[in-house]
Structures are given as structure tokens and as C-alpha cells.
Design a protein around this motif. Structure first.
Motif, PDB file in Angstrom:
ATOM      1  N   PRO A   6       0.210  -8.744  12.445  1.00 26.63           N
ATOM      2  CA  PRO A   6      -0.210  -7.359  12.672  1.00 26.63           C
ATOM      3  C   PRO A   6      -0.699  -6.731  11.369  1.00 26.63           C
ATOM      4  CG  PRO A   6       2.161  -7.406  12.446  1.00 26.63           C
ATOM      5  CD  PRO A   6       1.680  -8.844  12.383  1.00 26.63           C
ATOM      6  N   PRO A   7      -1.518  -5.676  11.477  1.00 26.94           N
ATOM      7  CA  PRO A   7      -2.022  -5.024  10.262  1.00 26.94           C
ATOM      8  C   PRO A   7      -0.894  -4.272   9.541  1.00 26.94           C
ATOM      9  CG  PRO A   7      -2.793  -3.876  12.222  1.00 26.94           C
ATOM     10  CD  PRO A   7      -2.078  -5.092  12.692  1.00 26.94           C
ATOM     11  N   LEU A   8      -0.514  -4.782   8.386  1.00 27.51           N
ATOM     12  CA  LEU A   8       0.533  -4.166   7.577  1.00 27.51           C
ATOM     13  C   LEU A   8       0.009  -3.908   6.172  1.00 27.51           C
ATOM     14  CD1 LEU A   8       3.550  -6.476   8.524  1.00 27.51           C
ATOM     15  CD2 LEU A   8       3.078  -4.185   9.400  1.00 27.51           C
ATOM     16  N   VAL A   9       0.390  -2.779   5.605  1.00 21.27           N
ATOM     17  CA  VAL A   9      -0.021  -2.448   4.244  1.00 21.27           C
ATOM     18  C   VAL A   9       1.201  -2.104   3.407  1.00 21.27           C
ATOM     19  CG1 VAL A   9      -2.295  -1.625   4.953  1.00 21.27           C
ATOM     20  CG2 VAL A   9      -0.397  -0.012   4.760  1.00 21.27           C
ATOM     21  N   LEU A  10       1.006  -2.142   2.105  1.00 17.53           N
ATOM     22  CA  LEU A  10       2.037  -1.787   1.146  1.00 17.53           C
ATOM     23  C   LEU A  10       1.436  -0.791   0.169  1.00 17.53           C
ATOM     24  CD1 LEU A  10       4.753  -2.435  -0.454  1.00 17.53           C
ATOM     25  CD2 LEU A  10       3.324  -4.024  -1.747  1.00 17.53           C
ATOM     26  N   TRP A  11       2.155   0.279  -0.094  1.00  8.80           N
ATOM     27  CA  TRP A  11       1.792   1.178  -1.182  1.00  8.80           C
ATOM     28  C   TRP A  11       3.087   1.665  -1.792  1.00  8.80           C
ATOM     29  CZ3 TRP A  11       2.507   6.609  -1.197  1.00  8.80           C
ATOM     30  CH2 TRP A  11       2.990   7.144  -0.012  1.00  8.80           C
ATOM     31  N   SER A  12       3.060   1.944  -3.073  1.00  7.49           N
ATOM     32  CA  SER A  12       4.294   2.215  -3.798  1.00  7.49           C
ATOM     33  C   SER A  12       4.230   3.553  -4.521  1.00  7.49           C
ATOM     34  CB  SER A  12       4.548   1.094  -4.809  1.00  7.49           C
ATOM     35  OG  SER A  12       4.553  -0.152  -4.163  1.00  7.49           O
ATOM     36  N   PRO A  13       4.733   4.605  -3.900  1.00  8.71           N
ATOM     37  CA  PRO A  13       4.755   5.902  -4.586  1.00  8.71           C
ATOM     38  C   PRO A  13       5.851   5.926  -5.656  1.00  8.71           C
ATOM     39  CG  PRO A  13       5.838   6.099  -2.471  1.00  8.71           C
ATOM     40  CD  PRO A  13       5.277   4.696  -2.550  1.00  8.71           C
ATOM     41  N   ALA A  14       5.607   6.640  -6.723  1.00 13.06           N
ATOM     42  CA  ALA A  14       6.607   6.766  -7.782  1.00 13.06           C
ATOM     43  C   ALA A  14       7.748   7.678  -7.325  1.00 13.06           C
ATOM     44  CB  ALA A  14       5.961   7.332  -9.041  1.00 13.06           C
ATOM     45  N   ARG A  15       8.963   7.239  -7.517  1.00 11.72           N
ATOM     46  CA  ARG A  15      10.120   8.064  -7.145  1.00 11.72           C
ATOM     47  C   ARG A  15      10.146   9.380  -7.922  1.00 11.72           C
ATOM     48  NH1 ARG A  15      14.166   5.859  -4.054  1.00 11.72           N
ATOM     49  NH2 ARG A  15      13.960   3.651  -3.650  1.00 11.72           N
TER      50      ARG A  15
ATOM     51  N   VAL B 169      -0.014  17.146   2.943  1.00 10.64           N
ATOM     52  CA  VAL B 169       0.038  16.797   1.524  1.00 10.64           C
ATOM     53  C   VAL B 169      -0.670  15.465   1.319  1.00 10.64           C
ATOM     54  CG1 VAL B 169       2.152  18.075   0.995  1.00 10.64           C
ATOM     55  CG2 VAL B 169       2.307  15.729   1.739  1.00 10.64           C
ATOM     56  N   GLY B 170      -1.168  15.256   0.115  1.00 10.08           N
ATOM     57  CA  GLY B 170      -1.854  14.018  -0.211  1.00 10.08           C
ATOM     58  C   GLY B 170      -1.349  13.437  -1.516  1.00 10.08           C
ATOM     59  N   PHE B 171      -1.587  12.158  -1.689  1.00  6.50           N
ATOM     60  CA  PHE B 171      -1.053  11.405  -2.819  1.00  6.50           C
ATOM     61  C   PHE B 171      -2.091  10.348  -3.181  1.00  6.50           C
ATOM     62  CE2 PHE B 171       3.132  10.209  -4.652  1.00  6.50           C
ATOM     63  CZ  PHE B 171       2.842   8.981  -5.193  1.00  6.50           C
ATOM     64  N   VAL B 172      -2.571  10.320  -4.413  1.00  5.82           N
ATOM     65  CA  VAL B 172      -3.492   9.277  -4.858  1.00  5.82           C
ATOM     66  C   VAL B 172      -2.673   8.031  -5.165  1.00  5.82           C
ATOM     67  CG1 VAL B 172      -5.110   8.567  -6.647  1.00  5.82           C
ATOM     68  CG2 VAL B 172      -5.170  10.898  -5.782  1.00  5.82           C
ATOM     69  N   ALA B 173      -3.078   6.912  -4.570  1.00  5.72           N
ATOM     70  CA  ALA B 173      -2.327   5.668  -4.781  1.00  5.72           C
ATOM     71  C   ALA B 173      -3.265   4.523  -5.137  1.00  5.72           C
ATOM     72  CB  ALA B 173      -1.542   5.314  -3.516  1.00  5.72           C
ATOM     73  N   ASN B 174      -3.043   3.925  -6.290  1.00  2.70           N
ATOM     74  CA  ASN B 174      -3.782   2.707  -6.621  1.00  2.70           C
ATOM     75  C   ASN B 174      -2.889   1.498  -6.430  1.00  2.70           C
ATOM     76  OD1 ASN B 174      -2.118   2.994  -8.810  1.00  2.70           O
ATOM     77  ND2 ASN B 174      -3.710   2.727 -10.352  1.00  2.70           N
ATOM     78  N   SER B 175      -1.691   1.724  -5.887  1.00  4.31           N
ATOM     79  CA  SER B 175      -0.732   0.648  -5.616  1.00  4.31           C
ATOM     80  C   SER B 175      -0.790   0.250  -4.146  1.00  4.31           C
ATOM     81  CB  SER B 175       0.677   1.132  -5.964  1.00  4.31           C
ATOM     82  OG  SER B 175       1.006   2.282  -5.195  1.00  4.31           O
ATOM     83  N   PHE B 176      -1.984   0.116  -3.609  1.00  5.78           N
ATOM     84  CA  PHE B 176      -2.195  -0.180  -2.197  1.00  5.78           C
ATOM     85  C   PHE B 176      -2.612  -1.631  -2.038  1.00  5.78           C
ATOM     86  CE2 PHE B 176      -5.193  -0.710   1.289  1.00  5.78           C
ATOM     87  CZ  PHE B 176      -4.469  -0.224   2.357  1.00  5.78           C
ATOM     88  N   ALA B 177      -2.030  -2.321  -1.066  1.00  5.25           N
ATOM     89  CA  ALA B 177      -2.401  -3.713  -0.815  1.00  5.25           C
ATOM     90  C   ALA B 177      -2.213  -4.038   0.658  1.00  5.25           C
ATOM     91  CB  ALA B 177      -1.551  -4.658  -1.652  1.00  5.25           C
ATOM     92  N   SER B 178      -3.047  -4.927   1.146  1.00  7.83           N
ATOM     93  CA  SER B 178      -2.900  -5.441   2.501  1.00  7.83           C
ATOM     94  C   SER B 178      -1.859  -6.555   2.471  1.00  7.83           C
ATOM     95  CB  SER B 178      -4.238  -5.993   2.986  1.00  7.83           C
ATOM     96  OG  SER B 178      -4.080  -6.646   4.217  1.00  7.83           O
TER      97      SER B 178
ATOM     98  N   SER C 222       7.688  11.270  -8.487  1.00  6.47           N
ATOM     99  CA  SER C 222       6.679  12.196  -7.977  1.00  6.47           C
ATOM    100  C   SER C 222       7.339  13.357  -7.236  1.00  6.47           C
ATOM    101  CB  SER C 222       5.737  11.465  -7.020  1.00  6.47           C
ATOM    102  OG  SER C 222       4.928  12.393  -6.327  1.00  6.47           O
ATOM    103  N   SER C 223       6.775  14.540  -7.400  1.00  2.88           N
ATOM    104  CA  SER C 223       7.292  15.711  -6.679  1.00  2.88           C
ATOM    105  C   SER C 223       7.064  15.592  -5.177  1.00  2.88           C
ATOM    106  CB  SER C 223       6.629  16.985  -7.206  1.00  2.88           C
ATOM    107  OG  SER C 223       5.224  16.942  -6.992  1.00  2.88           O
ATOM    108  N   ARG C 224       6.174  14.701  -4.767  1.00  2.00           N
ATOM    109  CA  ARG C 224       5.876  14.515  -3.341  1.00  2.00           C
ATOM    110  C   ARG C 224       6.595  13.314  -2.731  1.00  2.00           C
ATOM    111  NH1 ARG C 224      -0.414  15.031  -4.634  1.00  2.00           N
ATOM    112  NH2 ARG C 224       0.259  15.736  -6.655  1.00  2.00           N
ATOM    113  N   PHE C 225       7.377  12.595  -3.534  1.00  2.00           N
ATOM    114  CA  PHE C 225       8.035  11.381  -3.052  1.00  2.00           C
ATOM    115  C   PHE C 225       8.899  11.644  -1.824  1.00  2.00           C
ATOM    116  CE2 PHE C 225      11.594   8.444  -2.828  1.00  2.00           C
ATOM    117  CZ  PHE C 225      10.927   7.229  -2.769  1.00  2.00           C
ATOM    118  N   ALA C 226       9.733  12.664  -1.863  1.00  2.00           N
ATOM    119  CA  ALA C 226      10.664  12.941  -0.753  1.00  2.00           C
ATOM    120  C   ALA C 226       9.911  13.225   0.548  1.00  2.00           C
ATOM    121  CB  ALA C 226      11.577  14.111  -1.105  1.00  2.00           C
ATOM    122  N   ILE C 227       8.781  13.899   0.448  1.00  2.00           N
ATOM    123  CA  ILE C 227       7.986  14.197   1.651  1.00  2.00           C
ATOM    124  C   ILE C 227       7.506  12.901   2.294  1.00  2.00           C
ATOM    125  CG2 ILE C 227       5.869  15.278   2.512  1.00  2.00           C
ATOM    126  CD1 ILE C 227       6.246  17.374   0.250  1.00  2.00           C
ATOM    127  N   PHE C 228       6.980  11.995   1.479  1.00  2.00           N
ATOM    128  CA  PHE C 228       6.468  10.733   2.019  1.00  2.00           C
ATOM    129  C   PHE C 228       7.597   9.804   2.453  1.00  2.00           C
ATOM    130  CE2 PHE C 228       2.646  12.251   0.029  1.00  2.00           C
ATOM    131  CZ  PHE C 228       1.676  11.853   0.928  1.00  2.00           C
TER     132      PHE C 228
END
Length: 88
Positions: free
Chosen positions: A34-43, A20-29, A45-51
Motif C-alpha cells: 500500500p502507499p505509505l510515506v515517512l516524514w519526520s517532524p522535529a519534536r 497549520v502547515g509544516f515544511v518537511a524535507n524529511s519525506f520519503a516513500s 517544533s512549536s507545531r509538533f504536538a498538533i501534527f
């Protein structure tokens, strides 16, 4: 990560019924070492539970020439349906 100011990303994972895939514009380094990222899926979303339950995910940074991927993985889009892909 230090050169990625902002943009649209595609986040993918393997769900119980396949990838499954999810378009995210809420992505930040968050950190380079260590290399860490942040992205924020909407709760909502029908795909939230999968992620939320995924052990791993991949983040794909899109370029301007890949705009067609936005519609494919946006809400109601075809996602991986009809794409030649493999799960390893």
C-alpha cells in the motif's frame, strides 16, 4: 511515489485553531502497495504536538516555482494567515 526521489514537501493538517502547515524535507516513500510515506517532524517544533495528535494530514509535493511557500510555512512564517482557504 516511485518517481519522487527527494524534495521539499508541505505537510498540512487541521489544528484546534485552524489549518497549520509544516515544511518537511524529511519525506520519503516507504511502500508503493500500500502507499505509505515517512516524514519526520522535529519534536522541538512549536507545531509538533498538533501534527502528533492529528488524525489526518496532507502532503503537498512542491515544485521549484513554489519557493514562496517555503518561507510562508517555515518557522516564523505567515502560514495560512492571509490565504484564501476553506476547511472541508
Amino acid at each position: 511515489f516511485g518517481r519522487f526521489a527527494t524534495g521539499v514537501t508541505l505537510v498540512t493538517t487541521l489544528g484546534p485553531e485552524g489549518p497549520v502547515g509544516f515544511v518537511a524535507n524529511s519525506f520519503a516513500s516507504v511502500s508503493l502497495d500500500p502507499p505509505l510515506v515517512l516524514w519526520s517532524p522535529a519534536r522541538a517544533s512549536s507545531r509538533f504536538a498538533i501534527f502528533a495528535g492529528a488524525a489526518h494530514f496532507a502532503i503537498h509535493v512542491l515544485e521549484v516555482g513554489q519557493r514562496d511557500w517555503l518561507n510562508r510555512f517555515a518557522r516564523g512564517g505567515a502560514g495560512f494567515s492571509g490565504l484564501d482557504h476553506s476547511v472541508t
